[in-house]
Design a protein around this motif. Structure first.
Motif, PDB file in Angstrom:
ATOM      1  N   TYR A 114      44.886  83.182  74.523  1.00 34.85           N
ATOM      2  CA  TYR A 114      46.595  82.965  74.201  1.00 34.85           C
ATOM      3  C   TYR A 114      47.100  84.215  73.301  1.00 34.85           C
ATOM      4  O   TYR A 114      46.340  84.384  72.231  1.00 34.85           O
ATOM      5  N   GLY A 116      49.940  84.384  71.445  1.00 37.17           N
ATOM      6  CA  GLY A 116      50.790  84.333  70.145  1.00 37.17           C
ATOM      7  C   GLY A 116      49.604  83.404  69.111  1.00 37.17           C
ATOM      8  O   GLY A 116      48.381  83.275  69.301  1.00 37.17           O
ATOM      9  N   ASP A 117      50.362  82.720  68.031  1.00 39.46           N
ATOM     10  CA  ASP A 117      49.504  82.070  67.174  1.00 39.46           C
ATOM     11  C   ASP A 117      49.026  80.657  67.858  1.00 39.46           C
ATOM     12  O   ASP A 117      49.828  79.973  68.474  1.00 39.46           O
ATOM     13  N   TRP A 119      48.684  77.854  67.026  1.00 37.90           N
ATOM     14  CA  TRP A 119      49.546  76.700  66.342  1.00 37.90           C
ATOM     15  C   TRP A 119      50.792  76.533  67.547  1.00 37.90           C
ATOM     16  O   TRP A 119      51.267  75.178  68.020  1.00 37.90           O
ATOM     17  N   ASP A 120      51.232  77.592  68.276  1.00 39.85           N
ATOM     18  CA  ASP A 120      52.378  77.463  69.183  1.00 39.85           C
ATOM     19  C   ASP A 120      52.000  76.494  70.341  1.00 39.85           C
ATOM     20  O   ASP A 120      52.750  75.722  71.013  1.00 39.85           O
ATOM     21  N   GLU A 123      53.305  73.065  69.735  1.00 39.10           N
ATOM     22  CA  GLU A 123      54.380  72.993  69.568  1.00 39.10           C
ATOM     23  C   GLU A 123      55.114  73.189  70.914  1.00 39.10           C
ATOM     24  O   GLU A 123      56.289  73.838  70.967  1.00 39.10           O
ATOM     25  N   LYS A 125      53.908  75.000  73.748  1.00 39.26           N
ATOM     26  CA  LYS A 125      53.688  76.189  74.522  1.00 39.26           C
ATOM     27  C   LYS A 125      52.331  76.305  75.534  1.00 39.26           C
ATOM     28  O   LYS A 125      52.211  77.054  76.032  1.00 39.26           O
ATOM     29  N   GLU A 128      51.998  77.461  78.865  1.00 45.58           N
ATOM     30  CA  GLU A 128      51.992  78.805  79.246  1.00 45.58           C
ATOM     31  C   GLU A 128      50.633  79.172  79.530  1.00 45.58           C
ATOM     32  O   GLU A 128      50.301  80.125  80.071  1.00 45.58           O
TER      33      GLU A 128
END
Lengths: 389, 389
Positions: A114, A116-117, A119-120, A123, A125, A128
């Motif tokens: 992944y 991004g971070d 943790w996304d 929240e 994501k 994706e």
């Protein structure tokens, strides 16, 4: 019954002496290096670390290590793992431990690819995701079903949030369950885990779905079985037959099967209310549930007596009186059962003060409205914590 | 509990209106051409043929057809299908029908990449399989669980043999189950299929395994549920809730789950004794079981009363008397239940003559010894057929 898709691709290898097969399974897919994820000292004491690393060494599989995963695991440890697998790409993530270790490993596996971070993903994501590292695990404490589902639950203390994501890519590829290594679990762990298992089933039974009597009957059977198994293990923690049935019941309770045909796959309000306790007071997951499920039920049984009355009849043999009377008798008997195990049924027993209720309600309300039987708003949540006090 | 491996990779898409998804699923794996396998007129009458071929056409997927699969399907039809897929390689085999059509399709899928005669797979060569064509099916009659397991059962009239093989490669990749298309099943089909489902569970419950009380409780719950659902459907065959629960119970009964932890995954003597009836008298599978399971139980309950007594208590509430008394009362109540459905419980009702018993016993004895609760030899088999007469 609601329409549903049932798919659970995890291979479960279950029984005494099966742990070394983890290395065979990894070798079969050509793994050369795996990230070994674990918690504290337990895996050294119960011999699982030695069994796993011995088998990996024999097959020539390298195993960089990430220890120190805590119960109610946090996103920091996941980030640490993601950085590790991104820096030196491994072929798989190998949790050896209980639900917290599996949850951490699954989040690391997803974070590996992944951008991004990580943790996304918690929240919103997670949809994706297009892939994840495969997870091959060895379970050492049964409770959460993380070894056989596509869910990862992690806390983010900075955001005061304990939440989860799901993805088809994080079903463990293989989970190895040797019930005999759970002989050394403490009585508290056995009781908390057992309550978690029972409540995974009740979240579905109390979800208010119509036309799922078949699934309800299977759920009642599982709850009744656990109510025999848990007290038996308190008396005789090294009883293999009981440990094995406990372990398998735990896997079945929350692998998705008992959700088939139900609205939103179950209610799960008690879980969300309990998560705030775990986050703010580090309450063990099972203890958070033995407090919050009865309080939630007391708040709702007057308005929705049917699922509670049916539970009272099927599980406790309560057979006389009106639906409301039956419902409350079932809830009281459930509380008595939890108390008989030494489990808490009030916030007070967890060290929560009356003045903490507002903070708890605010924390839980960040996810509101939630719940299937009744969609809970902030004022409902506050009332339930008050009832739990 | 015995050690076990649990793995069931089939994706089940379940509910009203889901049939066109078969084409989406095939398109998602890039299928361009599939062998469509079906039985007789039912798939035209219930609209499933039109739904499936419409969806395939829309996705541009070609579908050479193989119709005419009969109940108690034979190896000739499998050979015909294997020749077809070898001549013009298709990307998948697509059964639309009940258990017989799925069994045939799975055997064709396995034969596609097998060098020898496909019957060899039924005679012990299935372990040589290294691959099979993927199976994507649409179920139109629930009973056998073939849509969710790795078993294919086929008859070879030349060899007077009805038998099965298992292979991890023949789990259907995707099975689509729309319970509403089963509204048009006849009462006989509904009853026979329902009895098959009940007996799939009982083969496990009567398998005599120790320390599987949890799995027993789940099995009793499933049997009790079916005993409500089947009579309900006789009264109201278009009740969706009942059709849906019937269909899902059928899939769960024999998808391998209820075998977890048991010796040899269940007894299955009654199935083997019934197979000879189907082969020599073309008896429907369910009817063969409503005759043979009680006879088998009557033969054994004196020597092994415990599983029958526990069943009597859990399913029929029989609660007084010694184990043998409870056991026989449970068997009698089971027979009464079958008779209440209009199902046969004696060989006579199937048109079998006393003089046929020897021939039946000879046919079944080709697989002897078999059975888990008791390993049956030729003389046991003869005695059971006599009791069934």
């Amino acid at each position: 019954m609601k329409n549903f898709t049932w798919w659970n691709p995890t291979i479960v290898i279950f029984g005494e002496g099966v742990i070394p097969q983890i290395a065979d399974q990894l070798a079969a897919v050509g793994a050369k290096s795996v990230l070994l994820v674990y918690g504290g000292k337990a895996v050294f004491k119960n011999g699982v670390y030695a069994q796993v690393t011995g088998a990996l060494t024999e097959k020539g599989i390298a195993f960089p290590e990430l220890g120190g995963v805590k119960s109610n695991p946090t996103i920091d440890k996941v980030r640490e793992g993601v950085a590790r697998v991104k820096a030196s790409m491994v072929d798989a993530v190998v949790p050896i431990g209980g639900g917290s270790v599996f949850d951490t490993a699954k989040a690391i596996a997803a974070g590996a690819f992944y951008g991004g971070d990580v943790w996304d993903l918690f929240e919103g994501k997670a949809s994706e995701l297009e892939r994840a590292l495969p997870v091959f695990g060895v379970l050492t404490a049964s409770a959460t079903s993380s070894e056989v589902n596509n869910i990862a639950v992690v806390s983010n203390p900075e955001k005061s949030s304990k939440t989860s994501f799901t993805s088809p890519f994080i079903f463990p590829r293989v989970s190895i369950i040797d019930p005999s290594v759970q002989f050394s679990l403490s009585e508290d762990q056995t009781v908390n885990g057992g309550i978690d298992v029972m409540i995974h089933v009740m979240e579905r039974l109390f979800g208010g779905a119509p036309d799922v009597e078949l699934m309800d009957e299977l759920g009642y059977a599982l709850v009744r079985s656990m109510m025999k198994i848990i007290p038996g293990l308190r008396m005789d923690p090294e009883n293999y037959a009981a440990r094995a049935q406990y372990a398998w019941a735990a896997s079945v309770a929350h692998n998705g099967f008992l959700s088939c045909g139900r609205e939103e796959r179950g209610d799960f309000s008690s879980h969300k209310l309990g998560h705030s306790l775990s986050l703010l007071f580090n309450t063990p997951h099972g203890a958070s549930l033995s407090v919050m499920m009865p309080a939630w039920a007391r708040y709702l049984y007057g308005e929705y007596p049917v699922p509670f009355a049916r539970f009272a009849e099927a599980v406790f043999g309560v057979g006389v009186g009106g639906e409301e009377d039956m419902a409350i008798e079932g809830i009281e008997r459930l509380e008595s059962f939890f108390r008989s195990l030494g489990a808490p049924t009030t916030l007070r027993e967890l060290g929560v003060k009356e003045g903490d209720i507002e903070r708890l309600a605010e924390n839980a309300a960040q996810f509101a409205p939630f719940g299937v039987l009744k969609s809970l708003e902030t004022e409902d949540i506050t009332e339930i914590y008050k009832l739990a006090y």
